[in-house]
Design an enzyme around this catalytic site. Structure first.
Site, PDB file in Angstrom:
ATOM      1  N   ASN A 104       1.371  -0.935  -0.336  1.00  0.00           N
ATOM      2  CA  ASN A 104       0.029   0.011  -0.217  1.00  0.00           C
ATOM      3  C   ASN A 104       0.631   1.549   0.166  1.00  0.00           C
ATOM      4  O   ASN A 104       0.637   2.041  -0.727  1.00  0.00           O
ATOM      5  CB  ASN A 104      -0.701   0.092   1.125  1.00  0.00           C
ATOM      6  N   GLN A 169       4.640   7.528   5.701  1.00  0.00           N
ATOM      7  CA  GLN A 169       4.306   6.789   4.363  1.00  0.00           C
ATOM      8  C   GLN A 169       3.447   6.758   3.283  1.00  0.00           C
ATOM      9  O   GLN A 169       2.869   6.010   3.515  1.00  0.00           O
ATOM     10  CB  GLN A 169       3.225   5.139   5.964  1.00  0.00           C
ATOM     11  N   ARG A 199       1.804 -12.429   3.120  1.00  0.00           N
ATOM     12  CA  ARG A 199       1.538 -11.964   4.485  1.00  0.00           C
ATOM     13  C   ARG A 199       1.194 -10.286   3.765  1.00  0.00           C
ATOM     14  O   ARG A 199       1.702  -9.416   3.626  1.00  0.00           O
ATOM     15  CB  ARG A 199       1.884 -11.516   5.665  1.00  0.00           C
ATOM     16  N   ASP A 201      -0.329  -7.236   3.065  1.00  0.00           N
ATOM     17  CA  ASP A 201      -0.181  -5.816   4.240  1.00  0.00           C
ATOM     18  C   ASP A 201      -1.716  -4.293   3.787  1.00  0.00           C
ATOM     19  O   ASP A 201      -1.128  -4.318   2.788  1.00  0.00           O
ATOM     20  CB  ASP A 201       0.681  -5.375   4.522  1.00  0.00           C
ATOM     21  N   GLU A 243      -4.065  -8.813   4.861  1.00  0.00           N
ATOM     22  CA  GLU A 243      -4.877  -8.400   5.974  1.00  0.00           C
ATOM     23  C   GLU A 243      -6.068  -7.374   5.776  1.00  0.00           C
ATOM     24  O   GLU A 243      -5.489  -6.569   5.022  1.00  0.00           O
ATOM     25  CB  GLU A 243      -3.321  -7.420   6.400  1.00  0.00           C
ATOM     26  N   HIS A 309       0.922  -8.290  16.632  1.00  0.00           N
ATOM     27  CA  HIS A 309       3.014  -8.093  16.876  1.00  0.00           C
ATOM     28  C   HIS A 309       1.881  -6.294  17.110  1.00  0.00           C
ATOM     29  O   HIS A 309       2.870  -5.516  17.486  1.00  0.00           O
ATOM     30  CB  HIS A 309       3.895  -7.536  15.876  1.00  0.00           C
ATOM     31  N   ASP A 310       0.592  -6.320  16.361  1.00  0.00           N
ATOM     32  CA  ASP A 310      -0.016  -4.842  16.732  1.00  0.00           C
ATOM     33  C   ASP A 310      -0.873  -4.638  18.191  1.00  0.00           C
ATOM     34  O   ASP A 310      -0.353  -5.248  18.852  1.00  0.00           O
ATOM     35  CB  ASP A 310      -1.106  -4.225  15.730  1.00  0.00           C
TER      36      ASP A 310
HETATM   37  C1  NOJ Z   1      -0.685  -3.820   9.781  1.00  0.00           C
HETATM   38  C2  NOJ Z   1       0.611  -4.073   9.948  1.00  0.00           C
HETATM   39  O1  NOJ Z   1       0.830  -4.874  10.965  1.00  0.00           O
HETATM   40  C3  NOJ Z   1       1.214  -2.989  11.086  1.00  0.00           C
HETATM   41  O2  NOJ Z   1       2.358  -2.892  12.455  1.00  0.00           O
HETATM   42  C4  NOJ Z   1       1.577  -1.820  10.662  1.00  0.00           C
HETATM   43  O3  NOJ Z   1       1.518  -0.275  11.085  1.00  0.00           O
HETATM   44  C5  NOJ Z   1       0.190  -1.623   9.179  1.00  0.00           C
HETATM   45  N1  NOJ Z   1      -0.238  -1.903   8.490  1.00  0.00           N
HETATM   46  C6  NOJ Z   1       1.162   0.099   8.457  1.00  0.00           C
HETATM   47  O4  NOJ Z   1       2.088  -0.522   7.593  1.00  0.00           O
END
Ligand code: NOJ
Length: 550
Positions: A104, A169, A199, A201, A243, A309-310
């Protein structure tokens, strides 16, 4: 690589953060050689697929999700050859490896963005530029704690650029055919290098259209279909996991017809409801979301998880549910981040083993492919003193030596946990391996048990009516197997009996359980017409029909 399109249905995934796993060269950062050294551990867990967080060069302002070069490896992690060695090591152990593909957006440091902001090198419209910041006003801001708009001003170009995440970003412009073609080249590069899939994103946000919320657009689906067809040509049966943090009805279209878009998608909304069910002592939140989960193409699969991880995201809950979750799981403001909770699994359960087991038992019997997050299998904690999501990304605890077996460096990328409940002195792999009753050894048994049951993973799933709202009763069936998993969400014992009409007249055996109350023992047999439930607080019991047709 197998071409069996369904191989992933019975898989168990392990999310491995390379920086945190094992530092082989002693610079304080985990690396690919380190991960290679620890592959036996991962194999012995019983998992099948490793998902590696972003590996590419990056200024690390979003831990690698801000890519500055798509075709190489961040120097902290090693080299492309180190990745090849890791892939070889994994494949030799029967493990597959997927990497994160961040399509993205890039880092603002990426040479593409640097060229674009200067209108150089044919990169003029590789990003989404505008003279004003009023377009696409219906698109929500995702990182609410740090960003107030999806537009940021770029003084070099004298225009605003679009970003769905951090301002550093910038989103790529997928209306530009060069961007699309370049991303396909990136995909080819990694597949040819040997990764088994990706995966993907943040895929709902690839396109922007006025008058929409700029999520899940037709154009996005069209490009993802192109991605799938491209991947299938290079590596048939590759693992593509999207995701898509959306409601099930909005996620469903990403499966396409089952073969032409993304075969595996996270089931985001089920996750907070597992936690809510546990907090409330009621299975109703789980029933609520499963009733709103549509059937998916038979070749496709949900992917389920407890933590990652988030932050524990609370986007897919109501305001009322979010308030409840914050009050229960994140009473201190420092525990909250954006629209979520930045804590690890064990501390969210107050380090209470029965609750940790119950959540895992639910995870392994829900419809879908489960993911474990590194460290949760030994009950690691978190560090709320670290900013953003870094508190759940601390070094893996291998033993109780000064560097915890993670690193020989005096200073590591993040400090080791010092909390007595969950730091390496108490929680580490070596100690867990010595104790047959440790959480780690229990997780190994859990995974082995799940993998031995054909009905779990690839089978048909139904959540059965229950005489007691505290009980979640899952029925999974396949041609030669049937599993009835009963989970007691309540903090008190439960005693009742259950009828499973789909298995009427069949003899079931209690094959796996925890907190079995008096009257319940592994090995006991009962008719599916009157299955005895005798569960202690947060107990669970898996019954199955041994070796017979379901
Ligand atoms: C989802 C990822 O899991 C996260 O860690 C990231 O900050 C955002 N996407 C932006 O890429």
């Amino acid at each position: 690589m197998t071409t069996d399109v369904n191989w992933w249905k019975d898989a168990v995934l392990y999310e491995l953060y390379v920086r945190a796993f094992r530092d082989a060269d002693g610079d304080g950062h985990g690396d690919l050689r380190g991960a290679l050294e620890r592959l036996d551990y991962v194999r012995d867990l019983g998992v099948d697929v490793l998902w590696l967080l972003p590996l590419s060069p990056s200024p690390l302002r979003d831990d690698g999700y801000d890519v500055s070069d798509y075709l190489s490896i961040h120097p902290d992690y090693g080299t492309l050859d180190d990745l090849r060695a890791l892939l070889d090591g994994a494949h030799a152990r029967g493990l597959k490896v997927i990497t994160d593909l961040v399509m993205n957006h890039t880092s603002s440091d990426h040479p593409w963005f640097q060229a674009s902001r200067r209108r150089e090198d044919g990169k003029d419209d590789w990003y989404v530029w505008s003279d004003d910041d009023t377009k696409y006003a219906e698109a929500r801001v995702i990182f609410t704690d740090t960003e107030s708009s999806n537009w940021s001003w770029d003084a070099v170009r004298g225009q605003y650029y679009w970003h769905r995440f951090f301002h550093h970003q910038p989103d790529l412009n997928y209306d530009n055919p060069d961007v699309r073609a370049t991303m396909l080249d990136v995909i080819r590069f990694w597949l040819e290098l040997g990764v088994d899939g990706f995966r993907l994103d943040a895929i709902p946000y690839l396109y922007q259209r006025e008058g929409t919320n700029c999520e899940n657009l037709t154009e996005t689906h069209a490009f993802l279909k192109e991605v799938r067809a491209f991947v299938e040509r290079i590596k048939p049966g590759a693992f593509l996991l999207g995701e898509v943090n959306q409601w099930p009805d909005d996620t469903l279209p990403y499966f396409g017809d089952g073969f032409d878009e993304i075969p595996l998608l996270f089931h985001f909304p089920v996750m907070p409801r597992l936690w809510k069910a546990l907090a409330e002592g009621s299975a109703e939140p789980i029933r609520w979301i499963l009733e709103r989960t549509p059937a998916i193409p038979p070749s496709c699969q949900w992917v389920v998880f407890l933590r990652n991880h988030d932050e524990l995201t609370l986007e897919m809950v109501t305001d009322e549910e979010r308030a409840f979750m914050y009050a229960h799981y994140a009473p201190e403001p420092v525990m909250r981040l954006n629209v979520g909770i930045r804590r690890r699994l064990a501390p969210l359960c107050d380090f209470d083993r029965p609750r940790i087991e119950l959540l895992h038992s639910l995870l392994m019997t829900l419809p879908g492919t489960p993911i474990l997050y590194y460290g949760d299998e030994i009950g690691m904690g978190d560090d709320l003193n670290l900013p953003d999501r870094n508190g759940v990304r601390t070094p893996m605890q291998w033993n109780d030596s000064p560097g915890a077996g993670f690193s020989s460096a005096d200073v590591t990328y993040a400090p080791l946990l010092s909390d007595p409940m969950s730091g390496p002195a108490r929680v580490n792999v070596a100690a867990a391996e010595r104790d047959p009753e440790s959480l780690l050894n229990w997780v190994r048994r859990l995974i082995a048990t799940r993998k031995a049951r054909a009905a779990l993973g690839g089978g048909n799933f139904a959540m059965l009516p229950s005489p007691d709202p505290a009980l979640a009763v899952f029925l999974s069936t396949s041609e030669h197997d049937a599993v009835v998993a009963v989970h007691n969400l309540a903090a008190e014992p439960r005693q009742t009996s259950l009828a499973v009409p789909a298995l009427a007249g069949r003899q079931l055996r209690l094959g796996f359980g925890g907190r079995l109350a008096q009257g319940g023992t592994v090995g006991q047999e009962a008719l599916a017409d009157e299955l005895p439930v005798a569960l202690g607080a947060h107990g669970y019991a898996w019954w199955w029909a041994d070796g017979s047709d379901a």
